[in-house]
Write an enzyme that holds these catalytic residues in place. Structure first.
Site, PDB file in Angstrom:
ATOM      1  N   ASP A 460      62.900  18.925  -6.149  1.00 31.71           N
ATOM      2  CA  ASP A 460      61.643  18.746  -4.967  1.00 31.71           C
ATOM      3  C   ASP A 460      62.778  17.457  -3.696  1.00 31.71           C
ATOM      4  O   ASP A 460      63.596  17.105  -4.341  1.00 31.71           O
ATOM      5  CB  ASP A 460      61.121  18.003  -5.876  1.00 31.71           C
ATOM      6  CG  ASP A 460      59.971  16.916  -4.793  1.00 31.71           C
ATOM      7  OD1 ASP A 460      58.649  17.535  -4.344  1.00 31.71           O
ATOM      8  OD2 ASP A 460      60.197  15.211  -4.008  1.00 31.71           O
ATOM      9  N   ILE A 461      61.986  17.885  -2.501  1.00 32.21           N
ATOM     10  CA  ILE A 461      63.091  17.373  -1.783  1.00 32.21           C
ATOM     11  C   ILE A 461      62.931  15.278  -1.800  1.00 32.21           C
ATOM     12  O   ILE A 461      62.211  15.420  -1.838  1.00 32.21           O
ATOM     13  CB  ILE A 461      62.404  17.310  -0.077  1.00 32.21           C
ATOM     14  CG1 ILE A 461      63.230  18.697  -0.423  1.00 32.21           C
ATOM     15  CG2 ILE A 461      63.563  17.171   0.853  1.00 32.21           C
ATOM     16  CD1 ILE A 461      62.561  19.863   1.139  1.00 32.21           C
ATOM     17  N   ASP A 477      58.777  22.027   8.559  1.00 34.47           N
ATOM     18  CA  ASP A 477      58.897  23.164   8.132  1.00 34.47           C
ATOM     19  C   ASP A 477      60.188  23.734   8.030  1.00 34.47           C
ATOM     20  O   ASP A 477      60.719  24.862   7.738  1.00 34.47           O
ATOM     21  CB  ASP A 477      57.234  23.779   8.989  1.00 34.47           C
ATOM     22  CG  ASP A 477      56.482  23.412   8.457  1.00 34.47           C
ATOM     23  OD1 ASP A 477      55.800  22.838   7.716  1.00 34.47           O
ATOM     24  OD2 ASP A 477      55.433  23.598   9.142  1.00 34.47           O
ATOM     25  N   ARG A 493      72.516  36.072  -9.594  1.00 32.48           N
ATOM     26  CA  ARG A 493      71.759  37.285 -10.776  1.00 32.48           C
ATOM     27  C   ARG A 493      70.594  37.564 -10.433  1.00 32.48           C
ATOM     28  O   ARG A 493      69.600  36.934  -9.503  1.00 32.48           O
ATOM     29  CB  ARG A 493      71.805  36.670 -11.994  1.00 32.48           C
ATOM     30  CG  ARG A 493      73.412  36.734 -12.917  1.00 32.48           C
ATOM     31  CD  ARG A 493      72.838  36.079 -14.097  1.00 32.48           C
ATOM     32  NE  ARG A 493      71.900  35.162 -14.310  1.00 32.48           N
ATOM     33  CZ  ARG A 493      71.121  34.857 -15.090  1.00 32.48           C
ATOM     34  NH1 ARG A 493      71.778  35.247 -16.887  1.00 32.48           N
ATOM     35  NH2 ARG A 493      70.096  33.574 -15.319  1.00 32.48           N
ATOM     36  N   GLU A 504      56.986  20.416  -0.846  1.00 31.68           N
ATOM     37  CA  GLU A 504      58.274  20.378  -0.861  1.00 31.68           C
ATOM     38  C   GLU A 504      58.992  20.816  -2.350  1.00 31.68           C
ATOM     39  O   GLU A 504      59.922  20.412  -2.340  1.00 31.68           O
ATOM     40  CB  GLU A 504      58.691  18.944  -0.354  1.00 31.68           C
ATOM     41  CG  GLU A 504      58.511  18.011  -1.078  1.00 31.68           C
ATOM     42  CD  GLU A 504      57.320  17.061  -1.014  1.00 31.68           C
ATOM     43  OE1 GLU A 504      57.277  15.933  -1.549  1.00 31.68           O
ATOM     44  OE2 GLU A 504      56.180  18.058  -0.710  1.00 31.68           O
TER      45      GLU A 504
END
Length: 597
Positions: A460-461, A477, A493, A504
């Site tokens: 989470d930001i 955004d 991978r 977010e």
């Protein structure tokens, strides 16, 4: 094969007819005298009349006066004989014949015969008029003859045994002729039932009408088919003659396909059908004598037109028009002979009668052949057309199939794109929460089957709401989009996948990843975000993220939601521990009271 069998039958008919005159050696052809009847003529006056008042018919010739309303008296001098004899009038269409046998000036017998009397009243049941002689002695026979038909007949005197012997050839030939026509009627009617081709039905009706016409002309019809129907016997020639040419026109139109090949000739055939339809109706009401000259003239005209139709289409390359023309030409020749005979211009009753029988049999045979050829050609054309249509249809189907495949391909691509769009986040281009739910369940089940670890990372930001409030949602955004690209670049991978969970929040699914590997990846991601400069319309800026990591050991979680809740709890603890840190849990999550992040 049918045509060949019919040809042999026709040859047999001709042979029988040809043999018939050979048996006539015993016939006696007496001298015949005649005079027209007047209003004052009485039989007593005839008996007393001088020989000079009688006209003489050349020896050996038949009586032939053509169409005349006049009644005639005939006188025949008969010598004595030691055996019984019969008087033979070889023409069945005489309306009234009064016969007087006179010996020494006295009437010894008197008979009245004719086809205006019931057939059963004849002294000997024969299609022609056969009368036993009244006496073997020398005698004179007087005959008063009146008819609306042509006044023509051969008059012969026979001994009964020789007459029966001579008649058997004619009976056999007549039976063979009508048998042939009946076979052709039935054969073509069955062809119609099988093929539903109306040309066969019209031809069957045409052959039947020819048979009825010939039965009327020959006397066979009055003997066997309508012996008590005097009205029909009086009109059979004009009525059935009209029907013959109606169906002849229909057969011609069908066989030569005049509607398609020559509309002008086809209109002419339709005109004749209309004329003969009117003639048929008139024959019901008008006397035979009034209508027959018109019918004969119209018959010759119709035959010429039908013949011209055949020749016209022959010259245009229609192969079977040649056979049709030959068939109609033979019938036209016979009809011409017959018409000349009825008009009194041709004397041989035998040739006249059997020529039209032979010619009509030949025409029936050849027209049947033409009809078979035309039907076969039509069938070949239909098969070729069917093959062509099948080829075109196959080509169209292939083309439509190819077009359908192209459409289906585009549709599948569109569906794939639509599915892709439905699984993607519209802003970042990452897989969305909906697709995470599908893939997470699949990977969770695979991890349980294989016994391998499964790591779920939720991040989470930090302080994202103040960023949105300070710099606007557009700036927020742009940070989200840049962060999505950065997260994808940190995964090595193909099986490792980043999802936008909402707002977010992001989720990273790491199959076959243990605790050590998960910590390394989480630290690496946190450091990359911390060091990265985010470029926005509001300028450059930096952000940090909090990461919660949950590792599912074999048989540790029963449901994927438990692993998701554990990762969410680890993220919660990272937020509460000061943010910009990583929290890893390998324990089953125990629900706690929710707190704001």
């Amino acid at each position: 094969m049918t045509a060949i069998r019919t040809l042999w039958a026709l040859l047999g008919l001709v042979c029988l007819i040809g043999l018939a005159p050979a048996a006539k050696a015993a016939v006696e052809e007496p001298q015949i005298y005649y005079q027209p009847e007047t209003a004052t003529t009485s039989f007593a006056q005839l008996l007393a009349s001088a020989s000079s008042s009688w006209e003489q018919i050349p020896q050996g010739e038949a009586v032939s006066f053509g169409y005349t309303p006049q009644a005639y008296w005939f006188k025949v001098e008969v010598a004595a004989s030691r055996s019984d004899r019969i008087l033979y009038l070889g023409y069945p269409l005489l309306d009234s014949v009064d016969i007087y046998f006179v010996q020494n000036g006295a009437i010894i017998d008197q008979l009245l015969v004719g086809d205006n009397l019931p057939f059963a009243q004849r002294p000997i049941l024969n299609k022609n008029f056969v009368i036993p002689m009244a006496s073997r002695a020398e005698q004179t026979i007087y005959l008063r003859v009146r008819t609306e038909s042509s006044l023509r007949f051969p008059l012969e005197i026979w001994q009964p045994a020789e007459f029966m012997q001579a008649q058997q050839y004619q009976v056999a030939a007549t039976g063979l002729y009508f048998g042939l026509l009946l076979c052709m009627v039935v054969y073509n009617f069955f062809n119609y039932l099988v093929t539903r081709e109306f040309s066969f039905l019209n031809y069957s009706a045409y052959t039947l009408s020819i048979g009825l016409l010939m039965a009327g002309l020959d006397g066979t019809g009055y003997q066997y088919l309508w012996p008590n129907w005097i009205w029909l016997q009086d009109r059979i020639v004009t009525m059935i003659g009209s029907v013959v040419f109606i169906f002849a026109s229909l057969v011609t139109a069908g066989v030569l396909q005049t509607a398609q090949r020559s509309p002008r000739l086809h209109r002419g055939l339709q005109l004749f059908i209309g004329i003969y339809s009117v003639t048929f109706v008139l024959s019901i009401f008008l006397p035979y004598a009034t209508l027959i000259p018109y019918v004969l003239g119209l018959a010759v005209t119709s035959c010429i037109y039908l013949l011209a139709t055949g020749i016209s289409l022959w010259t245009r390359g229609l192969t079977y028009a040649r056979i049709y023309t030959l068939a109609l030409g033979s019938l036209l020749f016979a009809i011409t002979i017959n018409a000349l005979g009825y008009l009194g211009l041709f004397e041989s009753v035998f040739v006249q009668r059997y020529a039209i029988m032979a010619a009509s049999a030949l025409e029936v045979l050849l027209l049947s052949w033409v009809l078979a050829l035309r039907f076969n050609e039509s069938r070949v054309e239909q098969l070729a057309l069917k093959e062509k249509l099948n080829t075109q249809l196959e080509s169209m189907v292939a083309q439509r199939t190819e077009e359908l495949e192209q459409v289906m391909g585009r549709l599948q691509l569109a569906n794939k794109e639509l599915e892709q769009k439905s699984n993607e986040d519209g802003l970042t281009g990452l897989y969305n929460r909906r697709f995470l739910n599908q893939e997470f369940k699949r990977e969770f089940g695979r991890a349980k089957r294989t016994g391998r670890d499964l790591t779920l990372m939720m991040l989470d930001i930090d302080h994202f709401k103040p960023l949105n409030d300070s710099f606007g949602h557009l700036c927020g955004d742009q940070v989200l989009v840049e962060l999505a690209r950065l997260l994808v670049s940190q995964l090595q991978r193909a099986t490792d996948t980043v999802y936008r969970y909402g707002g977010e929040e992001f989720v990273i699914l790491l199959p076959d990843t243990d605790e050590h590997g998960a910590r390394e990846i989480a630290v690496k991601i946190g450091q990359a975000v911390r060091d990265h400069v985010f470029k926005t319309d509001q300028g450059e800026m930096k952000i940090t993220i909090s990461i919660g990591v949950a590792i599912a050991k074999p048989d540790m979680y029963k449901e994927p939601t438990q692993l998701l809740a554990a990762a969410d709890d680890a993220l919660y603890r990272a937020k509460n521990s000061g943010r910009d840190i990583v929290k890893v849990t390998t324990q089953i999550h125990e629900p706690e009271q929710a707190n704001s992040r």
